[in-house]
Design a protein around this motif. Sequence first.
Motif, short mmCIF file in Angstrom:
data_model
loop_
_atom_site.label_atom_id
_atom_site.label_comp_id
_atom_site.label_asym_id
_atom_site.label_seq_id
_atom_site.Cartn_x
_atom_site.Cartn_y
_atom_site.Cartn_z
N ILE A 50 -14.18 -18.51 13.79
CA ILE A 50 -13.85 -19.82 13.23
C ILE A 50 -13.65 -20.79 14.38
N ILE A 51 -14.30 -21.94 14.30
CA ILE A 51 -14.10 -22.96 15.32
C ILE A 51 -12.74 -23.60 15.08
N GLY A 52 -11.89 -23.58 16.11
CA GLY A 52 -10.58 -24.19 16.01
C GLY A 52 -9.45 -23.18 16.18
N ASP A 53 -8.28 -23.71 16.39
CA ASP A 53 -7.06 -22.93 16.57
C ASP A 53 -6.37 -22.82 15.22
N VAL A 54 -6.57 -21.70 14.52
CA VAL A 54 -6.03 -21.54 13.18
C VAL A 54 -4.99 -20.42 13.15
N THR A 55 -4.12 -20.48 12.16
CA THR A 55 -3.11 -19.44 11.97
C THR A 55 -3.75 -18.25 11.24
N PRO A 56 -3.07 -17.10 11.23
CA PRO A 56 -3.60 -15.97 10.46
C PRO A 56 -3.81 -16.32 8.98
N LYS A 57 -2.88 -17.05 8.39
CA LYS A 57 -3.02 -17.42 6.99
C LYS A 57 -4.23 -18.34 6.79
N GLN A 58 -4.40 -19.31 7.67
CA GLN A 58 -5.55 -20.21 7.58
C GLN A 58 -6.86 -19.44 7.75
N ALA A 59 -6.87 -18.48 8.68
CA ALA A 59 -8.08 -17.70 8.92
C ALA A 59 -8.44 -16.89 7.68
N ALA A 60 -7.46 -16.22 7.08
CA ALA A 60 -7.72 -15.43 5.88
C ALA A 60 -8.28 -16.31 4.77
N THR A 61 -7.65 -17.44 4.55
CA THR A 61 -8.09 -18.36 3.50
C THR A 61 -9.50 -18.88 3.79
N THR A 62 -9.77 -19.21 5.04
CA THR A 62 -11.07 -19.74 5.43
C THR A 62 -12.20 -18.76 5.12
N LEU B 130 -10.22 -14.69 1.82
CA LEU B 130 -9.29 -13.61 1.51
C LEU B 130 -7.93 -14.18 1.13
N ASN B 131 -7.19 -13.43 0.35
CA ASN B 131 -5.78 -13.76 0.14
C ASN B 131 -5.02 -13.31 1.37
N HIS B 132 -4.09 -14.12 1.80
CA HIS B 132 -3.25 -13.76 2.95
C HIS B 132 -2.51 -12.46 2.62
N ARG B 133 -2.55 -11.50 3.52
CA ARG B 133 -1.92 -10.21 3.25
C ARG B 133 -1.21 -9.67 4.47
N ARG B 134 -0.42 -8.68 4.25
CA ARG B 134 0.35 -8.03 5.30
C ARG B 134 -0.59 -7.59 6.43
N GLY B 135 -0.23 -7.89 7.65
CA GLY B 135 -0.99 -7.45 8.80
C GLY B 135 -2.08 -8.40 9.27
N ASP B 136 -2.23 -9.57 8.62
CA ASP B 136 -3.24 -10.52 9.07
C ASP B 136 -2.93 -11.03 10.47
N GLY B 137 -3.98 -11.30 11.21
CA GLY B 137 -3.81 -11.83 12.56
C GLY B 137 -5.04 -12.61 12.99
N VAL B 138 -4.89 -13.32 14.09
CA VAL B 138 -6.01 -13.98 14.74
C VAL B 138 -5.91 -13.73 16.23
N ARG B 139 -7.06 -13.70 16.85
CA ARG B 139 -7.11 -13.72 18.31
C ARG B 139 -8.02 -14.88 18.68
N ARG B 140 -7.77 -15.45 19.86
CA ARG B 140 -8.45 -16.69 20.22
C ARG B 140 -9.11 -16.57 21.60
N THR B 141 -10.14 -17.37 21.76
CA THR B 141 -10.84 -17.50 23.02
C THR B 141 -11.41 -18.91 23.06
N VAL B 142 -12.20 -19.18 24.08
CA VAL B 142 -12.94 -20.45 24.14
C VAL B 142 -14.42 -20.14 24.34
N VAL B 143 -15.25 -21.06 23.95
CA VAL B 143 -16.70 -20.89 24.01
C VAL B 143 -17.14 -20.49 25.41
#
Length: 123
Positions: A44-56, A59-72
């Motif tokens: 996903i382009i952008g700095d999103v939270t685990p909940k935002q990532a799941a929704t994007t 998925l429904n936000h659920r236990r154990g959701d996470g995000v990891r980030r990098t740059v192009v």
Amino acid sequence: MSLPIRDLGDHEILSQYGNRYKPLGGPAFRRRPRWGREQAVSVIIGDVTPKQAATTIGLNHRRGDGVRRTVVGRLEAAGFYVRHAPSPMNPDHALVGRHGDWTEDVSRAFDACFDEPEWEDPT
């Protein structure tokens, strides 16, 4: 309907959704394209939270959701290509791929491009 595709800058943040409690085991984050089905890994382009990532990604936000980030630029410096691939569900969808085989060494290089994950369990 075709959505506009844009070039991505080296400093643009990319977020990848994962879940540390995957029901079928395996890594928390996809480390390579699904064999025989994909040529690249979705981010996903952008700095999103685990909940935002799941929704994007639908998925429904659920236990154990996470995000990891990098740059192009970090991915490109490691030999990957990054391209904007918008969809009606996610106009900020991008794909990370590489030319050639995606070996275990390539998966390790892909993982090394990301910062430590942010985990968020729903309350």
